[in-house]
Design a protein around this motif. Structure first.
Motif, short mmCIF file in Angstrom:
data_model
loop_
_atom_site.label_atom_id
_atom_site.label_comp_id
_atom_site.label_asym_id
_atom_site.label_seq_id
_atom_site.Cartn_x
_atom_site.Cartn_y
_atom_site.Cartn_z
N GLN A 1 45.73 35.99 27.75
CA GLN A 1 46.97 35.71 28.53
C GLN A 1 48.01 35.14 27.86
O GLN A 1 49.22 35.40 28.21
CB GLN A 1 46.59 34.86 29.95
N ARG A 2 47.47 34.08 27.02
CA ARG A 2 48.56 33.61 26.24
C ARG A 2 49.36 34.44 25.32
O ARG A 2 50.49 34.67 25.14
CB ARG A 2 47.83 32.53 25.22
N ARG A 3 48.36 35.49 24.61
CA ARG A 3 49.16 36.39 23.73
C ARG A 3 49.81 37.52 24.51
O ARG A 3 51.05 37.80 24.09
CB ARG A 3 47.96 37.35 23.17
N GLU A 4 49.67 37.76 25.78
CA GLU A 4 50.54 38.48 26.49
C GLU A 4 51.77 38.02 26.91
O GLU A 4 52.89 38.66 26.76
CB GLU A 4 49.95 38.82 27.98
N VAL A 5 51.82 36.69 27.32
CA VAL A 5 53.00 36.06 27.44
C VAL A 5 53.85 35.76 26.28
O VAL A 5 54.86 36.03 26.61
CB VAL A 5 52.67 34.61 28.06
N GLU B 1 53.85 37.88 23.84
CA GLU B 1 54.51 39.09 23.33
C GLU B 1 55.68 39.45 24.28
O GLU B 1 56.63 39.91 23.89
CB GLU B 1 53.44 39.99 23.48
N TRP B 2 55.47 39.03 25.68
CA TRP B 2 56.56 39.49 26.68
C TRP B 2 57.88 38.50 26.28
O TRP B 2 58.89 39.07 26.24
CB TRP B 2 56.04 39.14 28.04
N LEU B 3 57.54 37.42 26.01
CA LEU B 3 58.94 36.81 25.64
C LEU B 3 59.68 37.27 24.31
O LEU B 3 60.81 37.18 24.19
CB LEU B 3 58.23 35.09 25.48
N ALA B 4 58.65 37.49 23.31
CA ALA B 4 59.27 38.04 22.24
C ALA B 4 60.00 39.33 22.54
O ALA B 4 61.13 39.54 21.86
CB ALA B 4 58.10 38.56 21.08
N THR B 5 59.70 40.20 23.36
CA THR B 5 60.49 41.22 23.71
C THR B 5 61.82 41.06 24.37
O THR B 5 62.82 41.77 24.24
CB THR B 5 59.59 42.37 24.53
N ARG B 6 61.97 39.76 24.89
CA ARG B 6 63.21 39.39 25.69
C ARG B 6 63.96 38.57 24.64
O ARG B 6 65.32 38.44 24.87
CB ARG B 6 62.75 38.51 26.69
N GLY B 7 63.61 38.44 23.50
CA GLY B 7 64.57 37.74 22.16
C GLY B 7 65.00 36.36 22.68
O GLY B 7 65.94 35.72 22.10
N ASP C 1 56.76 27.77 32.83
CA ASP C 1 55.63 27.46 33.63
C ASP C 1 55.23 28.80 34.48
O ASP C 1 55.77 29.20 34.97
CB ASP C 1 56.22 26.27 34.82
N VAL C 2 53.97 29.17 34.19
CA VAL C 2 53.33 30.26 34.69
C VAL C 2 52.26 29.87 35.49
O VAL C 2 51.48 30.79 36.15
CB VAL C 2 52.90 31.34 33.57
N GLY C 3 51.96 28.67 35.52
CA GLY C 3 50.81 28.24 36.54
C GLY C 3 49.60 28.39 35.99
O GLY C 3 49.27 29.13 35.02
N CYS C 4 48.28 27.77 36.65
CA CYS C 4 47.08 27.74 35.87
C CYS C 4 46.03 28.38 36.54
O CYS C 4 44.95 28.38 36.06
CB CYS C 4 46.70 26.21 35.63
N GLY C 5 46.42 28.59 37.56
CA GLY C 5 45.51 29.19 38.80
C GLY C 5 44.57 28.28 39.15
O GLY C 5 43.64 28.67 40.16
#
Length: 61
Positions: free
Chosen positions: A35-39, A41-47, A55-59
């Motif tokens: 999940q950390r890697r995905e987030v 990577e997603w942020l990297a694509t946004r520049g 804050d993405v929550g912990c569940g």
């Protein structure tokens, strides 16, 4: 009518901290690592480089 003491965070905080320390996982397994890697990577694509907190929550609640 409910008692204000039922919602007093000063009383709830020690219970929650103890429960969380005793019952939650103490190591990072593959799922949160992925999940950390995905987030990231997603942020990297946004520049975005100007974010201080995300804050993405912990569940856990």
């Amino acid at each position: 009518m409910t008692s204000p003491l039922l919602h007093d965070t000063t009383l709830q905080r020690p219970f929650w901290n103890r429960w969380n320390a005793e019952t939650r996982e103490h190591a990072v397994d593959e799922m949160p690592a992925r999940q950390r890697r995905e987030v990231l990577e997603w942020l990297a694509t946004r520049g975005r480089r100007d974010l201080d907190i995300i804050d993405v929550g912990c569940g856990a609640g």
